[in-house]
Write a protein that holds these residues in place. Structure first.
Motif, PDB file in Angstrom:
ATOM      1  N   LEU A 244     -26.665  68.402 -15.913  1.00  0.00           N
ATOM      2  CA  LEU A 244     -27.462  67.789 -14.849  1.00  0.00           C
ATOM      3  C   LEU A 244     -28.856  67.418 -15.350  1.00  0.00           C
ATOM      4  CD1 LEU A 244     -26.608  70.194 -11.857  1.00  0.00           C
ATOM      5  CD2 LEU A 244     -25.788  67.852 -12.187  1.00  0.00           C
ATOM      6  N   ALA A 245     -29.308  66.243 -14.954  1.00  0.00           N
ATOM      7  CA  ALA A 245     -30.642  65.791 -15.357  1.00  0.00           C
ATOM      8  C   ALA A 245     -31.718  66.381 -14.458  1.00  0.00           C
ATOM      9  CB  ALA A 245     -30.709  64.269 -15.305  1.00  0.00           C
ATOM     10  N   GLU A 246     -31.283  67.034 -13.354  1.00  0.00           N
ATOM     11  CA  GLU A 246     -32.219  67.616 -12.395  1.00  0.00           C
ATOM     12  C   GLU A 246     -31.711  68.992 -11.973  1.00  0.00           C
ATOM     13  OE1 GLU A 246     -34.682  66.051  -8.464  1.00  0.00           O
ATOM     14  OE2 GLU A 246     -32.693  65.256  -8.901  1.00  0.00           O
ATOM     15  N   GLU A 247     -32.625  69.905 -11.739  1.00  0.00           N
ATOM     16  CA  GLU A 247     -32.227  71.248 -11.340  1.00  0.00           C
ATOM     17  C   GLU A 247     -31.418  71.191 -10.041  1.00  0.00           C
ATOM     18  OE1 GLU A 247     -35.249  74.279 -11.290  1.00  0.00           O
ATOM     19  OE2 GLU A 247     -36.456  73.138 -12.740  1.00  0.00           O
ATOM     20  N   PRO A 248     -30.339  71.969  -9.953  1.00  0.00           N
ATOM     21  CA  PRO A 248     -29.482  71.949  -8.755  1.00  0.00           C
ATOM     22  C   PRO A 248     -30.253  72.304  -7.487  1.00  0.00           C
ATOM     23  CG  PRO A 248     -28.945  73.816 -10.177  1.00  0.00           C
ATOM     24  CD  PRO A 248     -29.834  72.903 -10.967  1.00  0.00           C
ATOM     25  N   LYS A 249     -31.241  73.184  -7.628  1.00  0.00           N
ATOM     26  CA  LYS A 249     -32.028  73.566  -6.464  1.00  0.00           C
ATOM     27  C   LYS A 249     -32.791  72.374  -5.911  1.00  0.00           C
ATOM     28  CE  LYS A 249     -35.524  76.898  -4.949  1.00  0.00           C
ATOM     29  NZ  LYS A 249     -36.417  78.014  -5.360  1.00  0.00           N
ATOM     30  N   LYS A 250     -33.339  71.536  -6.790  1.00  0.00           N
ATOM     31  CA  LYS A 250     -34.081  70.355  -6.355  1.00  0.00           C
ATOM     32  C   LYS A 250     -33.159  69.307  -5.757  1.00  0.00           C
ATOM     33  CE  LYS A 250     -38.100  70.790  -9.377  1.00  0.00           C
ATOM     34  NZ  LYS A 250     -38.927  70.121 -10.420  1.00  0.00           N
ATOM     35  N   ILE A 251     -31.930  69.223  -6.344  1.00  0.00           N
ATOM     36  CA  ILE A 251     -30.947  68.286  -5.780  1.00  0.00           C
ATOM     37  C   ILE A 251     -30.656  68.662  -4.330  1.00  0.00           C
ATOM     38  CG2 ILE A 251     -28.549  67.495  -5.911  1.00  0.00           C
ATOM     39  CD1 ILE A 251     -28.705  67.859  -8.956  1.00  0.00           C
ATOM     40  N   ALA A 252     -30.414  69.954  -4.108  1.00  0.00           N
ATOM     41  CA  ALA A 252     -30.102  70.443  -2.752  1.00  0.00           C
ATOM     42  C   ALA A 252     -31.295  70.235  -1.806  1.00  0.00           C
ATOM     43  CB  ALA A 252     -29.722  71.925  -2.810  1.00  0.00           C
ATOM     44  N   GLU A 253     -32.489  70.491  -2.304  1.00  0.00           N
ATOM     45  CA  GLU A 253     -33.683  70.339  -1.462  1.00  0.00           C
ATOM     46  C   GLU A 253     -33.918  68.886  -1.066  1.00  0.00           C
ATOM     47  OE1 GLU A 253     -36.829  72.090  -3.693  1.00  0.00           O
ATOM     48  OE2 GLU A 253     -36.362  74.143  -3.063  1.00  0.00           O
ATOM     49  N   LYS A 254     -33.722  67.967  -2.021  1.00  0.00           N
ATOM     50  CA  LYS A 254     -33.906  66.539  -1.719  1.00  0.00           C
ATOM     51  C   LYS A 254     -32.927  66.072  -0.650  1.00  0.00           C
ATOM     52  CE  LYS A 254     -35.917  64.828  -6.042  1.00  0.00           C
ATOM     53  NZ  LYS A 254     -35.701  63.945  -7.219  1.00  0.00           N
ATOM     54  N   ILE A 255     -31.677  66.499  -0.796  1.00  0.00           N
ATOM     55  CA  ILE A 255     -30.666  66.123   0.202  1.00  0.00           C
ATOM     56  C   ILE A 255     -31.061  66.674   1.574  1.00  0.00           C
ATOM     57  CG2 ILE A 255     -28.264  66.455   0.910  1.00  0.00           C
ATOM     58  CD1 ILE A 255     -27.540  66.536  -2.098  1.00  0.00           C
ATOM     59  N   MET A 256     -31.521  67.938   1.580  1.00  0.00           N
ATOM     60  CA  MET A 256     -31.883  68.581   2.841  1.00  0.00           C
ATOM     61  C   MET A 256     -33.072  67.870   3.494  1.00  0.00           C
ATOM     62  SD  MET A 256     -31.126  70.788   5.052  1.00  0.00           S
ATOM     63  CE  MET A 256     -29.861  71.649   4.106  1.00  0.00           C
ATOM     64  N   GLN A 257     -34.061  67.502   2.697  1.00  0.00           N
ATOM     65  CA  GLN A 257     -35.232  66.823   3.251  1.00  0.00           C
ATOM     66  C   GLN A 257     -34.870  65.469   3.846  1.00  0.00           C
ATOM     67  OE1 GLN A 257     -38.220  68.167   3.794  1.00  0.00           O
ATOM     68  NE2 GLN A 257     -37.246  70.034   2.995  1.00  0.00           N
ATOM     69  N   LEU A 258     -33.979  64.764   3.205  1.00  0.00           N
ATOM     70  CA  LEU A 258     -33.531  63.477   3.747  1.00  0.00           C
ATOM     71  C   LEU A 258     -32.821  63.658   5.081  1.00  0.00           C
ATOM     72  CD1 LEU A 258     -32.220  61.709   0.489  1.00  0.00           C
ATOM     73  CD2 LEU A 258     -34.218  61.063   1.849  1.00  0.00           C
ATOM     74  N   LYS A 259     -32.026  64.708   5.163  1.00  0.00           N
ATOM     75  CA  LYS A 259     -31.318  64.987   6.420  1.00  0.00           C
ATOM     76  C   LYS A 259     -32.306  65.331   7.543  1.00  0.00           C
ATOM     77  CE  LYS A 259     -27.222  64.368   4.786  1.00  0.00           C
ATOM     78  NZ  LYS A 259     -26.469  63.147   5.162  1.00  0.00           N
ATOM     79  N   ILE A 260     -33.308  66.110   7.205  1.00  0.00           N
ATOM     80  CA  ILE A 260     -34.299  66.502   8.212  1.00  0.00           C
ATOM     81  C   ILE A 260     -35.103  65.295   8.678  1.00  0.00           C
ATOM     82  CG2 ILE A 260     -36.408  67.864   8.580  1.00  0.00           C
ATOM     83  CD1 ILE A 260     -35.203  69.983   6.705  1.00  0.00           C
ATOM     84  N   LYS A 261     -35.474  64.417   7.736  1.00  0.00           N
ATOM     85  CA  LYS A 261     -36.244  63.216   8.093  1.00  0.00           C
ATOM     86  C   LYS A 261     -35.488  62.324   9.061  1.00  0.00           C
ATOM     87  CE  LYS A 261     -39.195  62.806   3.992  1.00  0.00           C
ATOM     88  NZ  LYS A 261     -39.520  62.004   2.791  1.00  0.00           N
ATOM     89  N   ARG A 262     -34.178  62.342   8.965  1.00  0.00           N
ATOM     90  CA  ARG A 262     -33.371  61.445   9.801  1.00  0.00           C
ATOM     91  C   ARG A 262     -33.396  61.844  11.284  1.00  0.00           C
ATOM     92  NH1 ARG A 262     -27.699  59.280   8.156  1.00  0.00           N
ATOM     93  NH2 ARG A 262     -28.304  57.925   9.889  1.00  0.00           N
ATOM     94  N   PHE A 263     -33.858  63.036  11.585  1.00  0.00           N
ATOM     95  CA  PHE A 263     -33.991  63.429  12.991  1.00  0.00           C
ATOM     96  C   PHE A 263     -34.945  62.503  13.736  1.00  0.00           C
ATOM     97  CE2 PHE A 263     -32.500  67.822  11.794  1.00  0.00           C
ATOM     98  CZ  PHE A 263     -31.403  67.822  12.632  1.00  0.00           C
ATOM     99  N   ALA A 264     -35.890  61.939  13.011  1.00  0.00           N
ATOM    100  CA  ALA A 264     -36.897  61.064  13.643  1.00  0.00           C
ATOM    101  C   ALA A 264     -36.374  59.645  13.870  1.00  0.00           C
ATOM    102  CB  ALA A 264     -38.153  61.017  12.780  1.00  0.00           C
ATOM    103  N   ASP A 265     -35.170  59.355  13.387  1.00  0.00           N
ATOM    104  CA  ASP A 265     -34.581  58.018  13.519  1.00  0.00           C
ATOM    105  C   ASP A 265     -34.059  57.822  14.950  1.00  0.00           C
ATOM    106  OD1 ASP A 265     -33.281  55.622  13.348  1.00  0.00           O
ATOM    107  OD2 ASP A 265     -31.876  56.235  11.780  1.00  0.00           O
ATOM    108  N   ALA A 266     -34.660  56.882  15.671  1.00  0.00           N
ATOM    109  CA  ALA A 266     -34.263  56.637  17.062  1.00  0.00           C
ATOM    110  C   ALA A 266     -32.819  56.154  17.165  1.00  0.00           C
ATOM    111  CB  ALA A 266     -35.210  55.624  17.704  1.00  0.00           C
TER     112      ALA A 266
END
Length: 546
Positions: A119-141
């Motif tokens: 992996l070119a990126e730490e698995p923890k960061k991969i999981a965190e990025k995915i999670m942050q994107l999911k959380i941001k989508r709550f604001a999508d009307a």
């Protein structure tokens, strides 16, 4: 389902196919993964061959849930497993698969150098990025209208359930529930709060009984003094939704009853209210069981069945609930529940004080009415002691009723008393009027007799005043006729008689004037006395008006 007999990929997949909901699917893979003889080969086979998102994600997560230390160590050393997981973490078809793979690599604790080769990126960061994107989508009307909304829901259902609890922590269940319901009914525009509630609602619905068990477990931790409770267990949104679905998915009744009893200590007052009334309406044996086994929860049941902060109850009930709320605020462990009990109790104590003041004012009002009447009766006595002795003193007025604030109808009792007291006083007015008919007659009769005498005297005076001048005029003529020639007697008698006539008329006028004045005084006396008696009667009658 007996997970101990599932050893091949085919058996696991067949068992998955028979599951009725996501909760059963998650439990299936978790129970197989936590077995001492967990079928690793079957998991690897599924990982290589199956493409269905839910199965693949649960299989990947299963590797991270293995509890046997030796098995876990062997997996940690497996470069083949690391390669497979890394491929999914980097190139998996959905966020759920990528997040599951990255999280499992992190949980298994693979060697950092080995991971960096895949992996070119730490698995923890991969999981965190995915999670942050999911959380941001709550604001999508438009989130709930998006084509991938089902996939988004699956991420939270099969993925990081605890993160969903975290992002909704601190939100008010009732506010969100009303907002969510209104938006759906009126097709209003959606916002972040709506999206969060909608996701929680649908995730818990998908998890079915497992969701109820998870919420019950969180409630048990949150309502106890154990050290293993988490701040995530204070989520009233999950508690409220769980309470809504408990009756639907807890078919055996035990989990439903458990949920209801636990929800009596929910952070949200609406959830507590619904749980209490659900128990009272549908499980008649539960109150007696609680009364015998858990007095505090029994008090909670009896108290929270009422609308939160409501004070529209009888005085005795308010006093009773103030005592129960004090006990609950000192006995229950959840801070928000304790605070709600304290706030409600303060409102009740304020209402009790208000009612005491209102009762005191109402009691004093009737007492003041009676006191005023007594003062007015004394004034009647000073005005006319005879009417007081013969009429007023013969009446025993009803005393002010001895009413206690505990009587909810005390106001109507006092109202009826006031009305009765006024009626008793009013009834005396007729008797007083009859008394004054005789009293005035007796007082005016002597004056009336005096007037009659004066009128007779005046009449006689008028008659005499007409006779005297004639007599006075002729008397001198007849006297002179005896001593003089009749001719001189006529002349001298005329002059003397004329003078006497003038003098007699003057005297007559004085006599008439005196008689007239006497008659006038008698009539004036009658009129004054009549007015005085009438005025006195009106005063007495007015004093009997309260």
């Amino acid at each position: 389902m007996n997970s101990t007999t599932l050893n091949t990929a085919a058996e696991i997949l067949e068992a998955f196919r028979t599951c009725e909901n996501a909760g059963e699917e998650i439990d299936l893979f978790e129970s197989v993964a936590t077995r001492p003889d967990s079928p690793l080969e079957a998991f690897v086979e599924i990982l290589k061959e199956v493409k269905l998102e839910a199965i693949l994600a649960l299989t990947i997560q299963a590797f991270g849930k293995i509890t046997d230390a030796d098995v876990k160590e062997r997996l940690k050393q497996s470069s083949d497993l690391l390669k497979l997981l890394s491929e999914q973490a980097q190139s998996g078809k959905t966020d759920l698969i990528r997040w599951s793979a990255a999280t499992t690599i992190e949980n298994l604790g693979f060697d950092f150098i080995s991971v960096s080769r895949h992996l070119a990126e730490e698995p923890k960061k991969i999981a965190e990025k995915i999670m942050q994107l999911k959380i941001k989508r709550f604001a999508d009307a438009n989130l709930t209208y998006s084509n991938d909304y089902d996939e988004y829901l699956r991420f939270w259902t099969y993925g990081n359930y605890n993160k969903l609890r975290e992002v909704t922590l601190g939100l008010d269940y009732e506010v969100l529930n009303l907002h969510w319901t209104k938006c759906i009914k009126q097709n209003d525009s959606k916002d972040e709060d709506f999206n969060k509630y909608d996701v929680c609602y649908k995730v818990i619905n998908s998890l079915a009984l497992k969701g109820i068990k998870e919420i019950n477990a969180a409630l048990e931790r949150a309502t106890s003094v154990m050290d293993d409770n988490s701040h995530l267990d204070e989520n009233e949104v999950f508690e409220g939704i769980g309470n809504t679905f408990a009756s639907l998915y807890a078919k055996d009744g035990d989990h439903h009853i458990k949920n209801l009893i636990l929800c009596l200590r929910s952070n949200n007052y609406i959830t507590r209210f619904r749980a209490a009334n659900n128990i009272l309406n549908n499980y008649p044996s539960v109150p007696d069981e609680l009364k015998n086994n858990n007095q505090i929860i029994y008090f909670a049941l009896l108290t929270f069945k009422n609308q939160y902060k409501s004070v529209n109850y009888s005085f005795n009930e308010l006093v009773d609930w103030s005592k129960k709320l004090l006990i609950l605020s000192e006995s229950l462990w959840r801070k928000k529940v304790k605070k709600d009990c304290e706030v409600w109790r303060n409102d009740i104590l304020t209402e009790i004080d208000k009612r005491k003041e209102a009762f005191k004012a109402r009691d004093n009002s009737s007492k003041k009415l009676k006191t005023n009447l007594e003062k007015q009766l004394q004034e009647i006595k000073y005005t006319n002691s005879l009417v007081y002795e013969q009429v007023i003193s013969q009446k025993n007025f009803t005393p002010v009723p001895q009413v206690h604030i505990e009587k909810d109808n005390y106001s109507s009792i006092f109202d009826n008393y006031d009305k009765s007291l006024r009626q008793e006083a009013s009834d005396l007015r007729d008797k007083v009027s009859k008394f004054y008919e005789q009293y005035k007659s007796s007082k005016l009769k002597p004056i009336d007799e005096e007037i009659k005498q004066e009128e007779e005297s005046h009449k006689n005076t008028l008659l005499i005043s007409k006779i005297i001048p004639i007599v006075v005029f002729f008397i001198p003529f007849f006297v002179l006729l005896t001593i003089m020639h009749w001719g001189w007697a006529i002349v001298v008698g005329f002059f003397v008689g004329s003078w006497c006539l003038t003098f007699a008329e003057s005297i007559s006028k004085d006599i008439i004037k005196s008689a007239s004045e006497s008659l006038s005084k008698a009539k004036s006396k009658y009129s004054n006395e009549q007015y005085k008696l009438k005025d006195e009667e009106q005063k007495v009658l007015k004093l009997l008006h309260i």
